[in-house]
Design an enzyme around this catalytic site. Structure first.
Site, PDB file in Angstrom:
ATOM      1  N   ASP A  21     -65.005 -70.303  14.363  1.00 49.32           N
ATOM      2  CA  ASP A  21     -64.547 -69.396  13.478  1.00 49.32           C
ATOM      3  C   ASP A  21     -65.021 -68.058  14.163  1.00 49.32           C
ATOM      4  OD1 ASP A  21     -62.802 -68.052  11.494  1.00 49.32           O
ATOM      5  OD2 ASP A  21     -64.633 -68.343   9.788  1.00 49.32           O
ATOM      6  N   HIS A  38     -58.448 -65.231  20.325  1.00 43.85           N
ATOM      7  CA  HIS A  38     -58.292 -66.655  20.499  1.00 43.85           C
ATOM      8  C   HIS A  38     -58.408 -67.136  22.087  1.00 43.85           C
ATOM      9  CE1 HIS A  38     -57.165 -66.871  16.214  1.00 43.85           C
ATOM     10  NE2 HIS A  38     -56.261 -66.237  16.433  1.00 43.85           N
ATOM     11  N   LEU A 132     -67.912 -88.659  26.629  1.00 43.42           N
ATOM     12  CA  LEU A 132     -67.698 -87.906  25.316  1.00 43.42           C
ATOM     13  C   LEU A 132     -66.422 -88.274  24.943  1.00 43.42           C
ATOM     14  CD1 LEU A 132     -68.696 -85.743  23.343  1.00 43.42           C
ATOM     15  CD2 LEU A 132     -67.400 -83.988  25.048  1.00 43.42           C
TER      16      LEU A 132
HETATM   17  C1  IPE Z   1     -61.233 -72.495   9.319  1.00 40.59           C
HETATM   18  O1  IPE Z   1     -61.306 -71.199   9.790  1.00 40.59           O
HETATM   19  C2  IPE Z   1     -59.983 -73.193  10.148  1.00 40.59           C
HETATM   20  C3  IPE Z   1     -60.327 -73.262  11.626  1.00 40.59           C
HETATM   21  C4  IPE Z   1     -61.568 -72.954  12.371  1.00 40.59           C
HETATM   22  C5  IPE Z   1     -59.383 -73.790  12.423  1.00 40.59           C
HETATM   23  P1  IPE Z   1     -60.449 -69.931   8.863  1.00 40.59           P
HETATM   24  O2  IPE Z   1     -60.799 -68.649   9.351  1.00 40.59           O
HETATM   25  O3  IPE Z   1     -58.941 -70.573   8.755  1.00 40.59           O
HETATM   26  O4  IPE Z   1     -60.963 -70.324   7.493  1.00 40.59           O
HETATM   27  P2  IPE Z   1     -61.145 -69.246   6.111  1.00 40.59           P
HETATM   28  O5  IPE Z   1     -59.843 -68.964   5.837  1.00 40.59           O
HETATM   29  O6  IPE Z   1     -62.037 -68.133   6.596  1.00 40.59           O
HETATM   30  O7  IPE Z   1     -61.438 -70.220   5.080  1.00 40.59           O
HETATM   31  C1  IPE Z   2     -60.883 -68.916  14.227  1.00 40.02           C
HETATM   32  O1  IPE Z   2     -60.933 -67.654  14.261  1.00 40.02           O
HETATM   33  C2  IPE Z   2     -59.603 -69.719  14.875  1.00 40.02           C
HETATM   34  C3  IPE Z   2     -58.744 -70.274  13.959  1.00 40.02           C
HETATM   35  C4  IPE Z   2     -58.818 -70.286  12.635  1.00 40.02           C
HETATM   36  C5  IPE Z   2     -57.552 -70.590  14.358  1.00 40.02           C
HETATM   37  P1  IPE Z   2     -60.286 -66.609  13.259  1.00 40.02           P
HETATM   38  O2  IPE Z   2     -58.867 -66.582  13.727  1.00 40.02           O
HETATM   39  O3  IPE Z   2     -60.180 -67.310  11.727  1.00 40.02           O
HETATM   40  O4  IPE Z   2     -61.075 -65.464  13.346  1.00 40.02           O
HETATM   41  P2  IPE Z   2     -61.462 -64.803  11.875  1.00 40.02           P
HETATM   42  O5  IPE Z   2     -62.276 -65.552  11.130  1.00 40.02           O
HETATM   43  O6  IPE Z   2     -60.164 -64.011  11.456  1.00 40.02           O
HETATM   44  O7  IPE Z   2     -62.283 -63.502  12.486  1.00 40.02           O
HETATM   45 MG    MG Z   3     -61.617 -67.110  10.317  1.00 41.29          MG
END
Ligand code: IPE
Ligand code: IPE
Ligand code: MG
Length: 247
Positions: A21, A38, A132
């Site tokens: 995240d 990303h 792995l």
């Molecule tokens: C959780 O992250 C999903 C992934 C890392 C794929 P999100 O960014 O979507 O989660 P929330 O919305 O903060 O809970």
């Molecule tokens: C995690 O990073 C990747 C996915 C959920 C696909 P985010 O896109 O949720 O990044 P933040 O949380 O908005 O910073």
């Molecule tokens: Mg996120």
């Protein structure tokens, strides 16, 4: 060679899972578009996968796209799917070189056709590797998975393949998409959020949780080792008391 001498190779978790995240915030901090975050996160995927493989960890599960992530702006969803196809295509030779087998969990049918095809090809091409196992959670949510498992079990009961009294933890485990994969001992979540976001709810019943402020694109090999060291310093009691564990 594992350069971090703090790591006890005899006390490794078999299965580590990561909620990757913070890509969006990482990009925003740099004045860039979320999608750049990303793209930058792929390097962290590579580093953690290699570090896990080198350590001899058997399973690494990465939460890459949740059921709820479909609700993001279309532009971002499309870019993530595109990135997924590209990354799988680019990385398959490295997976083979490092004896890594690819698997996927989630509602894979909901992915774009191109994604499904690329994913299936990589799974097939790495099938024989026995180092792995890298598990990608795609269009995954734990509630979805649990409902699917309940449906399977209910169908077996209806068809008289199973008695209600026979339903136990093992039967339930076997009905999940993670059947044959041990429950994770360690769950890492980056970016400072301290929540599970609908990930592996059943499987993490006794998992050690590790939260770090580091945003996913900054989470590197050393950060992965730090999480392993933290895990190794914990006492896992499973409801018992300390004295029972040492005796
Ligand atoms: C959780 O992250 C999903 C992934 C890392 C794929 P999100 O960014 O979507 O989660 P929330 O919305 O903060 O809970
Ligand atoms: C995690 O990073 C990747 C996915 C959920 C696909 P985010 O896109 O949720 O990044 P933040 O949380 O908005 O910073
Ligand atoms: Mg996120």
């Amino acid at each position: 060679m594992i350069e971090d001498k703090r790591i006890d190779l005899n006390k490794l978790p078999k299965h580590v899972t990561i909620i990757m995240d913070g890509n969006g915030r990482w990009a925003k901090n740099k004045g860039e578009h979320r999608i750049f975050g990303h793209q930058s996160g792929v390097k962290s995927v590579r580093e953690c996968t290699e570090a896990a493989a080198e350590l001899g960890i058997k399973y690494l599960t990465l939460y890459a796209f949740s059921t709820e992530n479909w609700m993001r702006p279309k532009e971002e969803v499309d870019a993530l799917m595109e990135l997924l196809v590209e990354t799988i295509l680019d990385e398959t030779p490295t997976l083979n070189k490092n004896n890594i087998r690819l698997q996927a969990i989630g509602n894979l049918k909901s992915l774009p056709k191109k994604c499904i095809a690329q994913l299936q090809q990589a799974i097939d091409e790495t099938r024989k590797n026995n180092g792995l196992t890298l598990v990608l959670a795609l269009s995954y949510s734990a509630k979805w998975e649990i409902i699917e498992a309940v449906k399977k079990i209910a169908a077996d009961v209806k068809e008289n393949k199973l008695n209600i009294e026979q339903i136990n933890e093992q039967i339930f485990d076997d009905a999940l998409s993670t059947q044959n994969i041990p429950h994770p001992e360690l769950l890492i979540r980056t970016s400072g959020e301290q929540r599970i976001s609908n990930f592996l709810l059943w499987q993490i019943a006794y998992t050690e949780l590790y939260f770090t402020e580091t945003l996913w694109p900054d989470f590197n090999r050393q950060a992965f080792f730090d999480a392993i060291v933290d895990y190794q310093n914990r006492e896992r009691r499973f409801g018992k008391i300390s004295e029972q564990l040492t005796s």
